[in-house]
Design an enzyme around this catalytic site. Structure first.
Site, PDB file in Angstrom:
ATOM      1  N   LYS A 127       0.776  -1.100  -0.085  1.00  0.00           N
ATOM      2  CA  LYS A 127       0.015   0.034   0.044  1.00  0.00           C
ATOM      3  C   LYS A 127       1.082   1.176  -0.057  1.00  0.00           C
ATOM      4  O   LYS A 127       2.109   1.168   0.440  1.00  0.00           O
ATOM      5  CB  LYS A 127      -0.651   0.135   1.322  1.00  0.00           C
ATOM      6  CG  LYS A 127      -2.000   0.874   1.262  1.00  0.00           C
ATOM      7  CD  LYS A 127      -3.242  -0.021   0.435  1.00  0.00           C
ATOM      8  CE  LYS A 127      -4.563   0.722   0.556  1.00  0.00           C
ATOM      9  NZ  LYS A 127      -5.672   0.157   0.143  1.00  0.00           N
TER      10      LYS A 127
ATOM     11  N   ASN B  12     -20.985   2.647  -4.331  1.00  0.00           N
ATOM     12  CA  ASN B  12     -20.760   1.685  -5.520  1.00  0.00           C
ATOM     13  C   ASN B  12     -20.794   0.241  -4.865  1.00  0.00           C
ATOM     14  O   ASN B  12     -21.435  -0.385  -5.384  1.00  0.00           O
ATOM     15  CB  ASN B  12     -19.086   2.305  -5.969  1.00  0.00           C
ATOM     16  CG  ASN B  12     -18.668   1.249  -6.903  1.00  0.00           C
ATOM     17  OD1 ASN B  12     -18.113   0.205  -6.667  1.00  0.00           O
ATOM     18  ND2 ASN B  12     -19.037   1.680  -8.080  1.00  0.00           N
ATOM     19  N   VAL B  13     -20.128   0.056  -3.686  1.00  0.00           N
ATOM     20  CA  VAL B  13     -19.963  -1.110  -3.300  1.00  0.00           C
ATOM     21  C   VAL B  13     -21.500  -1.704  -3.034  1.00  0.00           C
ATOM     22  O   VAL B  13     -21.987  -2.692  -3.138  1.00  0.00           O
ATOM     23  CB  VAL B  13     -19.126  -1.453  -2.214  1.00  0.00           C
ATOM     24  CG1 VAL B  13     -19.131  -3.017  -1.437  1.00  0.00           C
ATOM     25  CG2 VAL B  13     -17.798  -1.121  -2.566  1.00  0.00           C
ATOM     26  N   GLY B  14     -22.247  -0.924  -2.094  1.00  0.00           N
ATOM     27  CA  GLY B  14     -23.485  -1.245  -1.309  1.00  0.00           C
ATOM     28  C   GLY B  14     -24.465  -1.186  -2.455  1.00  0.00           C
ATOM     29  O   GLY B  14     -25.450  -2.435  -2.444  1.00  0.00           O
TER      30      GLY B  14
HETATM   31  P1  NAD Z   1     -18.509   5.208  -2.318  1.00  0.00           P
HETATM   32  O1  NAD Z   1     -18.126   6.552  -2.181  1.00  0.00           O
HETATM   33  O2  NAD Z   1     -18.991   4.886  -3.599  1.00  0.00           O
HETATM   34  O3  NAD Z   1     -19.798   4.988  -1.500  1.00  0.00           O
HETATM   35  C1  NAD Z   1     -19.931   5.219  -0.126  1.00  0.00           C
HETATM   36  C2  NAD Z   1     -21.349   5.426   0.588  1.00  0.00           C
HETATM   37  O4  NAD Z   1     -21.389   5.545   1.787  1.00  0.00           O
HETATM   38  C3  NAD Z   1     -22.223   6.609  -0.041  1.00  0.00           C
HETATM   39  O5  NAD Z   1     -23.386   6.201  -0.610  1.00  0.00           O
HETATM   40  C4  NAD Z   1     -22.174   7.528   1.060  1.00  0.00           C
HETATM   41  O6  NAD Z   1     -23.060   8.192   1.110  1.00  0.00           O
HETATM   42  C5  NAD Z   1     -22.230   6.688   2.205  1.00  0.00           C
HETATM   43  N1  NAD Z   1     -21.633   7.153   3.508  1.00  0.00           N
HETATM   44  C6  NAD Z   1     -20.785   7.992   3.685  1.00  0.00           C
HETATM   45  N2  NAD Z   1     -20.818   8.333   4.907  1.00  0.00           N
HETATM   46  C7  NAD Z   1     -21.703   7.665   5.511  1.00  0.00           C
HETATM   47  C8  NAD Z   1     -22.088   7.419   6.911  1.00  0.00           C
HETATM   48  N3  NAD Z   1     -21.431   8.103   7.819  1.00  0.00           N
HETATM   49  N4  NAD Z   1     -23.081   6.415   7.216  1.00  0.00           N
HETATM   50  C9  NAD Z   1     -23.547   5.581   6.383  1.00  0.00           C
HETATM   51  N5  NAD Z   1     -23.197   5.989   4.874  1.00  0.00           N
HETATM   52  C10 NAD Z   1     -22.209   6.885   4.783  1.00  0.00           C
HETATM   53  O7  NAD Z   1     -17.547   4.137  -1.803  1.00  0.00           O
HETATM   54  P2  NAD Z   1     -17.553   2.685  -2.169  1.00  0.00           P
HETATM   55  O8  NAD Z   1     -16.465   2.578  -3.331  1.00  0.00           O
HETATM   56  O9  NAD Z   1     -18.839   2.032  -2.517  1.00  0.00           O
HETATM   57  O10 NAD Z   1     -16.616   1.930  -0.970  1.00  0.00           O
HETATM   58  C11 NAD Z   1     -17.333   1.998   0.076  1.00  0.00           C
HETATM   59  C12 NAD Z   1     -16.537   1.060   1.110  1.00  0.00           C
HETATM   60  O11 NAD Z   1     -15.892  -0.283   0.547  1.00  0.00           O
HETATM   61  C13 NAD Z   1     -15.268   1.614   1.758  1.00  0.00           C
HETATM   62  O12 NAD Z   1     -15.029   1.116   2.993  1.00  0.00           O
HETATM   63  C14 NAD Z   1     -13.978   1.379   0.730  1.00  0.00           C
HETATM   64  O13 NAD Z   1     -12.696   1.247   1.449  1.00  0.00           O
HETATM   65  C15 NAD Z   1     -14.615  -0.433   0.684  1.00  0.00           C
HETATM   66  N6  NAD Z   1     -14.021  -0.925  -0.678  1.00  0.00           N
HETATM   67  C16 NAD Z   1     -14.308  -0.325  -1.809  1.00  0.00           C
HETATM   68  C17 NAD Z   1     -13.695  -1.031  -3.041  1.00  0.00           C
HETATM   69  C18 NAD Z   1     -14.124  -0.521  -4.379  1.00  0.00           C
HETATM   70  O14 NAD Z   1     -13.921  -1.286  -5.217  1.00  0.00           O
HETATM   71  N7  NAD Z   1     -14.797   0.381  -4.467  1.00  0.00           N
HETATM   72  C19 NAD Z   1     -12.967  -2.052  -2.823  1.00  0.00           C
HETATM   73  C20 NAD Z   1     -12.894  -2.436  -1.466  1.00  0.00           C
HETATM   74  C21 NAD Z   1     -13.315  -1.810  -0.309  1.00  0.00           C
END
Ligand code: NAD
Length: 367
Positions: A76, A184-186
């Site tokens: 990292k 994105n993930v959710g």
């Molecule tokens: P994203 O920015 O697309 O989505 C994050 C979501 O979380 C948004 O809808 C935002 O409104 C919401 N959010 C922000 N603060 C919040 C809070 N206090 N309570 C509830 N929701 C809240 O990010 P993502 O890419 O979906 O990543 C989400 C998580 O997954 C992160 O922890 C990231 O490290 C992890 N992750 C992502 C990937 C990837 O490929 N995108 C890969 C591995 C891990």
């Protein structure tokens, strides 16, 4: 909370400080372990990133890449800068200086990727300054990158959830699920679970939670989030404060936003049978063990959210978009099953089983 990494039998093998007097770039690259291949892991740009944080994140990548059975080690990197306080041009110069600084190590022992405040444009700048596009993944489409919009990580989270659901003898079309973080993930995890018939009862974002025990309409919620900016604008449900998402009674809870959504103050109120971790570090390793002792099945982050790095692997070998989902499904399903079978056999948590398997792969033992 990040894992605290001491110098142990795994690593870190190398910690490289980088500094460029002209742009004032200051950064650090931690290569934790390269037994399986070059250390793979993203680069974040924050004003608070430090060596300890990067060491913990690099170790998590060692476990993730070994558990995904990829020819990658763990690494990292971090750039100490506040991207909100510098101009676009200053940020570009810093990223380019970082790309040049990677010339001695990437892609031989380190391959970078996006992380906080580092997206596909920064990967373009890094790769162009470095000279070898193989120094990072997560590049834009016109550089043969694989787009984030594919939903690789959310797809993988859903695949590991399917295995966990079956492991508990449940049927996907009879379970309820909740999602913290409709990003994105959710959204992608929710899409694939809904397609298999699971009932989506709550979702949160930074504005709060929308909850309806009779079920949320996925497509409608996507429109509401897209057009009105938040899930709380959905008109058919109860709006709750953000943190309540972790306390809703559900079969499956998917954390997909920030770290430590489950913590000391709410850990006893969690009412889920399965927690499948899309977010990184949604609870400490200690709380994860406590959940296991209470009979909650937790699929650890480094197993459930490996879809993103599997997609990066495909990009690194110049693979195509069509290869992404089949490879994620194959690897995530196989490795989640392996982990859960070992955990059951030995009466240990899924996390402990996964770390055992990852350590065996790193040390060259068969499994
Ligand atoms: P994203 O920015 O697309 O989505 C994050 C979501 O979380 C948004 O809808 C935002 O409104 C919401 N959010 C922000 N603060 C919040 C809070 N206090 N309570 C509830 N929701 C809240 O990010 P993502 O890419 O979906 O990543 C989400 C998580 O997954 C992160 O922890 C990231 O490290 C992890 N992750 C992502 C990937 C990837 O490929 N995108 C890969 C591995 C891990």
């Amino acid at each position: 909370m990040n894992e605290v990494v001491d110098y142990d039998e795994v690593g870190p093998e190398k910690i490289i400080q980088v500094y460029d007097p002209k742009t004032k770039l200051r950064g650090v690259v931690v290569i934790d372990n390269t037994a399986l291949g070059p250390g793979k892991g993203g680069c974040r740009m924050t004003p608070t990133v430090n060596e300890e944080e990067v060491k913990g994140l690099a170790r998590a990548m060692t476990w993730k890449n070994a558990m995904a059975d990829l020819p990658f080690g763990g690494a990292k990197s971090g750039i100490f800068a506040n991207s909100k306080e510098i101009t676009k041009e200053e940020k570009k110069s810093i990223v380019e200086a970082f790309g040049r600084a990677l010339r001695g190590i990437a892609p031989a022992i380190y391959i970078s990727a996006p992380d906080m405040y580092m997206g596909e444009e920064e990967m373009r700048q890094m790769a162009e300054a470095h000279g070898d596009h193989k120094c990072c993944t997560g590049k834009p489409l016109d550089m043969n990158g694989l787009p984030h919009e594919l939903g690789s990580t959310g797809f993988g989270v859903a695949q590991s959830a399917f295995v966990a659901i079956e492991h508990l003898g449940l049927n996907c079309d009879q379970i309820t699920f909740t999602v913290d973080g409709f990003g994105n993930v959710g959204t992608f995890a929710a899409k694939f679970l809904t397609e298999r018939g699971a009932k989506f009862i709550a979702a949160s974002d930074s504005k709060g939670v929308i909850y309806n025990p009779n079920g949320l309409d996925y497509d409608k919620l996507m429109c509401v989030k897209g057009e009105m900016g938040s899930v709380v604008k959905y008109d058919d449900g109860e709006v709750l404060p953000g943190e309540k998402i972790a306390e809703i009674k559900t079969d499956l809870f998917i954390p997909a936003a920030k770290p430590d959504i489950i913590h000391e103050a709410n850990k006893d109120k969690v009412d889920a049978k399965i927690i499948c971790c899309g977010a990184n570090i949604p609870m400490s390793a200690r709380i994860e063990e406590e959940m296991h002792e209470k009979g909650v099945l937790v699929v650890p982050d480094f197993v459930a959210n490996a879809g993103g790095v599997i997609s990066s692997y495909i990009e690194s070998i110049d693979g195509k978009e069509e290869e992404v989902f089949p490879m994620i499904e194959d690897k995530v399903v196989k490795n989640t099953k392996l982990m859960l079978e070992r955990a059951k056999e030995k009466g240990i948590s899924a996390r402990q089983a996964a770390i055992e398997i990852a350590k065996e792969r790193i040390s060259g033992s068969k499994n």
